[in-house]
Write an enzyme that holds these catalytic residues in place. Structure first.
Site, short mmCIF file in Angstrom:
data_model
loop_
_atom_site.label_atom_id
_atom_site.label_comp_id
_atom_site.label_asym_id
_atom_site.label_seq_id
_atom_site.Cartn_x
_atom_site.Cartn_y
_atom_site.Cartn_z
N ASP A 102 29.03 32.47 20.61
CA ASP A 102 29.99 32.16 19.57
C ASP A 102 30.48 33.43 18.88
O ASP A 102 29.77 34.46 18.87
CB ASP A 102 29.37 31.24 18.52
N LYS A 103 31.63 33.36 18.27
CA LYS A 103 32.21 34.52 17.59
C LYS A 103 31.26 35.08 16.53
O LYS A 103 31.16 36.29 16.35
CB LYS A 103 33.55 34.14 16.96
#
Length: 244
Positions: A102-103
């Site tokens: 995930d970012k």
């Protein structure tokens, strides 16, 4: 293959830099100085040297990256910086991330030019262990830990998760820290599993994939090539077909 193309793909420099190096006499082929960047070589047989050091031909490239927060696991993105942009321009061609983080998640990520390597590690039919360190608001008692380790429902339209492993749990008031090891790669899986036991993840970092552990000497955003030993471990010990 053209000499300048070979040296560029080997990570010696950009195409324009390579031409400069060759003009300066810094490159030899079979111990003979070459000053023409367009010369064709046999990358599998010829001895190519740059500044008196042999440049080895590699069909594919494999890197370990310490992915930082705020960077997306993509080759292109119109909004955010991508993991590919952390690499030198001459190394980016053909490179792609193996799986995703995930970012807002940091930690171990592989990038490669080898599609088969990616498939062996990320195919749903493989069960490669991935370990994450987490910090979450909430608490984990023995009952919740048993749920995580036994397999659990994280969505009504999904099958139960595969059994996970929990280790190193530390409880500080309403903050719990620990490591969670999974053998799947569902969307936001670690966050969703912990949310299902009333723990809200505020920090997440991937520590290992299979037997390969994030190099502690790599700062966020830094990368290095995988060693032969690491590649062997990933290719032979961890990417194993599910037993029928």
């Amino acid at each position: 293959m053209r000499l300048d193309k070979f040296l560029t793909e080997a990570g010696i420099g950009t195409r324009s830099q390579i031409k400069g190096y060759i003009k300066k006499g810094l490159v030899t082929v079979n111990d003979c100085m070459i000053t023409d960047a367009s010369v064709h070589i046999d990358e599998t047989k010829d001895k190519i040297s740059f500044q008196n050091k042999t440049v080895l031909y590699k069909k594919d490239r494999y890197y370990m990256l310490h992915k930082p927060k705020g960077v997306v696991c993509a080759t292109k993105d119109n909004v955010s910086k991508t993991v590919l942009q952390l690499f030198e321009p001459n190394l980016q061609k053909g490179l792609f991330p193996v799986g995703r983080l995930d970012k807002d998640t940091e930690g171990l990520l592989f990038l490669t030019t080898d599609g088969d390597f990616s498939h062996r590690l990320m195919s749903p039919k493989k069960h490669v262990e991935k370990t994450y360190y987490f910090e979450a608001e909430g608490s984990l008692n023995p009952e919740k830990i048993k749920q995580l380790e036994s397999g659990m429902e994280i969505a009504k339209d999904e099958p139960l998760t595969r059994p996970a492993k929990i280790s190193g749990i530390q409880q500080e008031k309403q903050l719990v820290k620990g490591c969670l090891t999974i053998t799947e790669g569902r969307f936001h899986q670690v966050k969703r599993m912990l949310r299902a036991v009333d723990c809200h993840v505020i920090y997440l970092k991937r520590l290992s994939i299979g037997q390969v552990v994030l190099d502690e000497n790599l700062a966020p955003g830094a990368y290095r090539e995988l060693t032969d030993r690491e590649l062997q471990a990933l290719n032979t010990k961890n990417a194993v077909e599910e037993q029928q």
